[in-house]
Design a protein around this motif. Structure first.
Motif, PDB file in Angstrom:
ATOM      1  N   GLN A   5      46.469 -52.483 -35.312  1.00 14.11           N
ATOM      2  CA  GLN A   5      47.589 -51.555 -35.124  1.00 14.11           C
ATOM      3  C   GLN A   5      48.499 -51.992 -33.690  1.00 14.11           C
ATOM      4  O   GLN A   5      47.764 -52.582 -32.718  1.00 14.11           O
ATOM      5  CB  GLN A   5      47.303 -50.075 -34.941  1.00 14.11           C
ATOM      6  CG  GLN A   5      46.521 -49.731 -33.609  1.00 14.11           C
ATOM      7  CD  GLN A   5      46.434 -48.222 -33.469  1.00 14.11           C
ATOM      8  OE1 GLN A   5      46.831 -47.286 -34.108  1.00 14.11           O
ATOM      9  NE2 GLN A   5      45.711 -47.949 -32.285  1.00 14.11           N
ATOM     10  N   TRP A  23      53.582 -50.670 -35.454  1.00 13.01           N
ATOM     11  CA  TRP A  23      52.977 -51.030 -36.766  1.00 13.01           C
ATOM     12  C   TRP A  23      51.476 -50.954 -36.948  1.00 13.01           C
ATOM     13  O   TRP A  23      50.904 -51.058 -36.253  1.00 13.01           O
ATOM     14  CB  TRP A  23      53.333 -52.510 -36.933  1.00 13.01           C
ATOM     15  CG  TRP A  23      54.900 -52.737 -36.875  1.00 13.01           C
ATOM     16  CD1 TRP A  23      55.804 -53.077 -35.781  1.00 13.01           C
ATOM     17  CD2 TRP A  23      55.926 -52.584 -38.138  1.00 13.01           C
ATOM     18  NE1 TRP A  23      57.000 -53.072 -36.439  1.00 13.01           N
ATOM     19  CE2 TRP A  23      57.174 -52.823 -37.628  1.00 13.01           C
ATOM     20  CE3 TRP A  23      55.720 -52.090 -39.369  1.00 13.01           C
ATOM     21  CZ2 TRP A  23      58.146 -52.876 -38.459  1.00 13.01           C
ATOM     22  CZ3 TRP A  23      56.884 -52.146 -40.273  1.00 13.01           C
ATOM     23  CH2 TRP A  23      58.093 -52.579 -39.786  1.00 13.01           C
ATOM     24  N   VAL A  24      51.136 -50.813 -38.143  1.00 14.64           N
ATOM     25  CA  VAL A  24      49.738 -50.908 -38.807  1.00 14.64           C
ATOM     26  C   VAL A  24      49.756 -52.121 -39.775  1.00 14.64           C
ATOM     27  O   VAL A  24      50.633 -52.367 -40.834  1.00 14.64           O
ATOM     28  CB  VAL A  24      49.456 -49.742 -39.372  1.00 14.64           C
ATOM     29  CG1 VAL A  24      47.821 -49.794 -40.128  1.00 14.64           C
ATOM     30  CG2 VAL A  24      49.273 -48.472 -38.648  1.00 14.64           C
ATOM     31  N   ARG A  68      55.209 -47.273 -38.550  1.00 11.30           N
ATOM     32  CA  ARG A  68      54.490 -46.030 -37.727  1.00 11.30           C
ATOM     33  C   ARG A  68      55.448 -44.983 -37.459  1.00 11.30           C
ATOM     34  O   ARG A  68      55.346 -43.934 -36.922  1.00 11.30           O
ATOM     35  CB  ARG A  68      53.501 -46.241 -36.622  1.00 11.30           C
ATOM     36  CG  ARG A  68      52.323 -47.178 -36.867  1.00 11.30           C
ATOM     37  CD  ARG A  68      51.557 -47.321 -35.866  1.00 11.30           C
ATOM     38  NE  ARG A  68      50.825 -46.169 -35.395  1.00 11.30           N
ATOM     39  CZ  ARG A  68      50.231 -45.933 -34.362  1.00 11.30           C
ATOM     40  NH1 ARG A  68      49.766 -46.917 -33.493  1.00 11.30           N
ATOM     41  NH2 ARG A  68      49.483 -44.796 -34.069  1.00 11.30           N
TER      42      ARG A  68
END
Length: 97
Positions: free
Chosen positions: A23, A27-28, A47
């Protein structure tokens, strides 16, 4: 006897077995690899409230993946960089409507 031939051979996609979650603040990243850990694929999830999903069409080698993750880390260093969250051998998902 008739011999049936399959002339329209589509590429066979090898299944992914191991998954690693990373992460950043925005963003992941879900990184999946095949059983032999030779091919890596990346899925990017935002996210934000408006979830964006982006599947990278490329397959990466271990070296290429490390370079890409390093670039993501460096580009997000001021916001904490890239952090590894978890490693697993399956994915279970929940969708909220």
């Amino acid at each position: 006897r008739k011999k049936i031939m399959n002339l329209g051979c589509a590429p066979v996609r090898v299944g992914l077995e191991k998954f690693i979650l990373y992460q950043t603040r925005s963003w992941v990243y879900v990184v999946g690899c095949d059983k032999r850990q030779l091919e890596y694929r990346v899925l990017k999830l935002s996210r934000s409230a408006e979830i964006e999903v982006s599947e990278d069409a490329s397959a990466y080698s271990k070296f290429e993946l490390k370079e890409m993750l390093q670039m993501i880390h460096e580009g997000n260093r001021t916001q904490g960089g890239l952090k590894r969250l978890a490693t697993g051998y399956g994915i279970v998902g929940v969708v909220k409507f």
